[in-house]
Design a protein around this motif. Structure first.
Motif, PDB file in Angstrom:
ATOM      1  N   UNK A  31       0.821  -1.214   0.000  1.00  0.00           N
ATOM      2  CA  UNK A  31       0.000   0.000   0.000  1.00  0.00           C
ATOM      3  C   UNK A  31       0.853   1.262   0.000  1.00  0.00           C
ATOM      4  N   UNK A  32       2.051   1.233   0.601  1.00  0.00           N
ATOM      5  CA  UNK A  32       2.920   2.420   0.591  1.00  0.00           C
ATOM      6  C   UNK A  32       3.390   2.744  -0.822  1.00  0.00           C
ATOM      7  N   UNK A  33       3.786   1.724  -1.557  1.00  0.00           N
ATOM      8  CA  UNK A  33       4.231   1.945  -2.938  1.00  0.00           C
ATOM      9  C   UNK A  33       3.056   2.458  -3.777  1.00  0.00           C
ATOM     10  N   UNK A  34       1.872   1.914  -3.529  1.00  0.00           N
ATOM     11  CA  UNK A  34       0.678   2.349  -4.236  1.00  0.00           C
ATOM     12  C   UNK A  34       0.401   3.830  -3.957  1.00  0.00           C
ATOM     13  N   UNK A  35       0.559   4.247  -2.706  1.00  0.00           N
ATOM     14  CA  UNK A  35       0.347   5.654  -2.339  1.00  0.00           C
ATOM     15  C   UNK A  35       1.297   6.568  -3.102  1.00  0.00           C
ATOM     16  N   UNK A  36       2.538   6.149  -3.268  1.00  0.00           N
ATOM     17  CA  UNK A  36       3.519   6.952  -4.020  1.00  0.00           C
ATOM     18  C   UNK A  36       3.127   7.039  -5.494  1.00  0.00           C
ATOM     19  N   UNK A  37       2.641   5.942  -6.045  1.00  0.00           N
ATOM     20  CA  UNK A  37       2.199   5.935  -7.446  1.00  0.00           C
ATOM     21  C   UNK A  37       0.992   6.856  -7.617  1.00  0.00           C
TER      22      UNK A  37
END
Length: 115
Positions: A31-37
Motif C-alpha cells: 500500500x505504501x508503494x501504491x500511495x507513491x504511485x
C-alpha cells in the motif's frame, strides 16, 4: 509496462474508477508503494481522487481526470457542432446538418491556408 502505467490503465479502464484500497492489491504491490504511485498520478493531473467510505472505512476512489475539451474542436463558422443536443435519429453519413457544418469547417480551413 511500468507500474505507473499499469495503475493508470486500471483506473482508466474502470468507468466508476478504482478504490485505492483495491488498487494496490490489483497491482500486487504494498500500500505504501501504491500511495507513491497515486501521488505521482495526482501530481501529473492524470487522475482525480475522491473520498469514499465503505462500511465506515475511509478510502479514495481514483478516476481518470476529465480533460477539458477545446471548444474550437466543436465549432465551425461560429456554429456549434450540430450533433450536440441533436434529437434526430439519423446516421452521420446522411445528416444534412452535419454535412453543412463540415462544409463550413472545410471552407475555414481553406481560407486559413490561402492567407
Amino acid at each position: 509496462m511500468e507500474i505507473e502505467d499499469q495503475a493508470l490503465k486500471l483506473i482508466v479502464d474502470s468507468p466508476e474508477g478504482v478504490l485505492q484500497s483495491e488498487l494496490w492489491k490489483l497491482l500486487k504491490i504494498d500500500s505504501r508503494k501504491c500511495s507513491r504511485i497515486v501521488k505521482k498520478l495526482l501530481d501529473s493531473e492524470k487522475i482525480d481522487r475522491l473520498e469514499h467510505k465503505s462500511d465506515g472505512i475511509k478510502t479514495y476512489r481514483l478516476r481518470q481526470k476529465k480533460k477539458i475539451l477545446n471548444p474550437d474542436l466543436i465549432m465551425a463558422g461560429g456554429e456549434l457542432l450540430p450533433c450536440v443536443g441533436c434529437e434526430e435519429e439519423c446516421s452521420f453519413e446522411e445528416c444534412p446538418y452535419l454535412m453543412d457544418w463540415m462544409y463550413q469547417l472545410a471552407i475555414e480551413d481553406y481560407q486559413e491556408k490561402s492567407e
